[in-house]
Design an enzyme around this catalytic site. Structure first.
Site, PDB file in Angstrom:
ATOM      1  N   GLY A  20       0.803  -1.345   0.029  1.00  0.00           N
ATOM      2  CA  GLY A  20      -0.038  -0.030  -0.116  1.00  0.00           C
ATOM      3  C   GLY A  20       0.977   1.318  -0.092  1.00  0.00           C
TER       4      GLY A  20
ATOM      5  N   VAL B 248      -2.235  -7.254  -4.549  1.00  0.00           N
ATOM      6  CA  VAL B 248      -1.722  -8.407  -3.662  1.00  0.00           C
ATOM      7  C   VAL B 248      -3.130  -8.976  -3.211  1.00  0.00           C
ATOM      8  CG1 VAL B 248      -1.195  -8.783  -1.059  1.00  0.00           C
ATOM      9  CG2 VAL B 248      -0.077  -7.185  -2.593  1.00  0.00           C
TER      10      VAL B 248
ATOM     11  N   GLU C 271     -18.223  18.183   2.577  1.00  0.00           N
ATOM     12  CA  GLU C 271     -17.484  18.785   1.390  1.00  0.00           C
ATOM     13  C   GLU C 271     -18.182  18.630   0.004  1.00  0.00           C
ATOM     14  OE1 GLU C 271     -12.994  18.049   3.415  1.00  0.00           O
ATOM     15  OE2 GLU C 271     -13.758  16.747   2.226  1.00  0.00           O
TER      16      GLU C 271
ATOM     17  N   ASP D  58      -5.221   3.129   8.102  1.00  0.00           N
ATOM     18  CA  ASP D  58      -6.731   2.780   8.389  1.00  0.00           C
ATOM     19  C   ASP D  58      -6.979   1.304   8.437  1.00  0.00           C
ATOM     20  OD1 ASP D  58      -7.276   5.522   7.878  1.00  0.00           O
ATOM     21  OD2 ASP D  58      -8.328   5.169   5.918  1.00  0.00           O
TER      22      ASP D  58
ATOM     23  N   ALA E 185      -5.166  11.203   7.578  1.00  0.00           N
ATOM     24  CA  ALA E 185      -3.820  11.004   7.234  1.00  0.00           C
ATOM     25  C   ALA E 185      -2.722  11.584   8.031  1.00  0.00           C
ATOM     26  CB  ALA E 185      -3.664  12.288   6.223  1.00  0.00           C
TER      27      ALA E 185
END
Lengths: 427, 427
Positions: free
Chosen positions: B12, B80, B172, B301, B317
């Site tokens: 990742g 993967v 948003e 996460d 983040a």
């Protein structure tokens, strides 16, 4: 003049359709512009999206934004399926119909594989933004797959790029691909040397850039070879499959084959019920209307038009814009009860870029090559791009690319796995 | 230390995986970073690509370009499929395997529909660039279809946008959608008034932005309502289909439903063979390793981590970056024969933007709203964006958008027709 204004339906928001629409702004007509997408595309820079130099939105603008101040124009995102010339109606794929008094057919061209439709899967062509993102994904993924591959022959095939067709698009793709391999990707891989990639430009005819004078063709070929492109002319491609391409007596293993060889007219032309030329285009009258159907005009790549000396009007943006304006002038003349003017193509010249600081320019007696031609090409393309914001963004990308050798849009979008031909998907 | 350096495999290239890779630059290890794409994505600005404000390449950078100078790191584009913990091998979907000494699993989260997988077709979620381009296509096409539609009820449904989930992404999206409808598209349509579009924000819980203090939630709600968003809280969505959404006792006809409600951990976690939490995440040891498999770390996460007071570490983040650096520190400590440090989350605060000149900021005791919060949000996002060129491009797009109310990327990509639910494809 009728009580409800005359209705002009324009099919296609490319250079021909958009310029026709704009030139009708002051005419006593209602204009409906139909396009399957929502944007006008600046096709001369499409190869830059395909080679990760620009983002898709950099070279496109929404049609309804461009036309927002033209109150007599309505933009509809519709895919046109056929023309019913008797009922004077455009039929859309969703079953809707749009009636017209005048029709302007400007749906352009698509790539053609000369009867080898099975090549389409293996050698994508470049006409739309989706095509460009597909080619970008193929090019960037090829280097990724080469890095992951252990078998030297398989790796070599991933690092071999064959471009079929030595016209401007083929030359631009080939020149940019070697720059990506030699400069952009240098030092970013650990197992492969991207600079060892092989880029072949395969042209069936005797020379590249056949629409240019011979001396400029020869110059372009020399420039391409200097950059590292293998140029082969005079040998048509015999076969293309998932693993490579056959040209002359050679079979070249190449996992990336790009098609820049042929175009054919939009299949919509066939629904007009008139005889078409060999490429499927519509032969038109001197005012660009269709013989026997004076209320239908054809403009842009879909129209088959000859110059006074018998040479065809080329399929380039300036010709399409001129035809768009001509059609609008003819409609205005007809509404005013005057004879429609004849179309006369004004040839402003021919430009093609080859790579960094290398281009060829042919404007009447003026012939430029090298850095001067390149600057000329650059300035002309920025100048003709629609939209202040797009110009700024493209200038930023180019300035940055020039100094860093980087490409602004090296992002793989869409399902890369789906592009792998089935025969080889399982390792 | 072994003769061949210890091999760390990182799955990742998001914030956790990329920060772990970078923090191992000086460690005596070989690092292999596997990602299914070729780029690191700046997820906090993904909603701007979905709402046509930015191009996809503006908020992404090629992983191998970011890591080009880190000589001990190899980047491979591989998907993967599973982890073979006994053989200490990562298995890729193409049949290849990659052996590891240490594994860092940082494959993140995807959107989850809480057992209603059939909602996925009708209410796309936002996790990848492809998701963002899909949502952009849906939003822009909805206005196009409304313009082409003659039936008032059908038109109304095309002009109704329901956003499920009142977290930062939902807020948003809703705030930007009303701006697009009221300002960007104003005066560009001839048959509809885009400003009459209805934007609903549907939150099952009692308030929007539940991770913020109540006063800021209330402020955000008031701001959204002032902009024109209909905010409904306390009512879970009961059903979603091609024609609308059911919430409480109401059925709302809406052709565009966007999913910003739930995330679930990457399904890769299941192949570890350890118990997972309710959201499918991996409960980890204080050093972020997996109980019983000290050579495996989980970051970002995918990791289920509690703060000392029992609250979970949020899926943002900064937390992912901190976990990535922690994992690298733990690996370095182990190789040096020292005990691995414990992970401690440093909470730098919480930002969410609502619309033009409207945002909420919560940094410890500091609480900002309105224009000041908006400038703070703007500066922080430009600052944290990777890549000098991307920063410049985003600043250019934002400055231009601020003055013109225009959006830089109003281009529909991909096949819009394919998005239309089958039940309604034929008019």
């Amino acid at each position: 003049m009728p009580a409800t204004p005359c209705h002009v339906v324009i099919v296609g928001g490319g250079f021909a359709g958009l310029w026709a629409t704009r030139a009708l702004a002051a005419a006593p007509v209602r204009v409906t512009l139909l396009d399957r997408g929502n944007h006008h595309l600046f096709q001369p820079l499409l190869y830059q999206v395909a080679t990760a130099g620009l983002s898709a939105p950099d070279i496109a603008a929404p049609l309804r934004h461009i036309l927002r101040r033209q109150r007599n124009a309505t933009v509809l995102m519709e895919t046109v399926a056929a023309i019913d010339t008797r009922a004077r109606r455009v039929l859309c794929t969703n079953g809707r119909g749009v009636d017209y008094d005048f029709l302007v057919l400007a749906s352009g061209a698509t790539h053609a594989y000369f009867g080898h439709d099975d090549w389409a899967d293996h050698a994508p062509g470049l006409k739309t933004l989706d095509d460009a993102l597909h080619i970008r994904r193929r090019i960037l993924s090829a280097f990724e797959r080469a890095e992951a591959e252990h078998d030297p022959a398989a790796r070599r095939a991933w690092l071999t790029f064959a471009i079929v067709g030595g016209g401007p698009t083929g030359v631009e793709l080939a020149g940019t691909l070697v720059e990506i391999a030699r400069h952009t990707l240098a030092r970013e891989f650990r197992r492969i040397d991207p600079g060892a990639a092989r880029v072949l430009l395969l042209e069936a005819g005797p020379r590249v850039l056949a629409s240019f004078p011979e001396a400029l063709s020869a110059h372009a070929r020399a420039q391409l070879q200097r950059l590292g492109v293998e140029v082969r002319t005079g040998q048509p491609v015999q076969a293309i499959d998932a693993d490579g391409v056959c040209v002359g007596a050679d079979r070249i293993p190449a996992r990336t084959v790009l098609w820049a060889a042929g175009v054919a007219a939009s299949p919509l032309a066939r629904t007009l019920g008139v005889p078409l030329d060999r490429a499927g285009r519509v032969p038109v009258q001197p005012d660009l209307s269709v013989a026997g159907a004076p209320e239908i005009f054809v403009a842009g790549d879909l129209a088959s038009v000859q110059r006074p000396d018998g040479r065809p009007v080329p399929g380039v943006a300036p010709a399409a814009k001129q035809m768009g304006r001509q059609v609008a002038a003819a409609i205005r003349a007809r509404l005013a009860g005057k004879p429609a003017p004849r179309f006369r193509y004004r040839d402003f010249g021919n430009l093609a870029t080859i790579g960094r600081m290398a281009a060829v320019v042919h404007l009447g007696r003026l012939r430029l090559t090298g850095a001067l031609a390149w600057w000329f090409w650059l300035t002309a393309h920025i100048y003709f791009l629609i939209g202040f914001r797009n110009r700024l963004s493209v200038m930023l990308s180019w300035t940055w690319a020039y100094w860093s050798y980087q490409r602004a849009a090296r992002i793989i979008l869409g399902d890369a796995a789906a592009d792998q031909p089935r025969s080889t998907r399982q390792a």
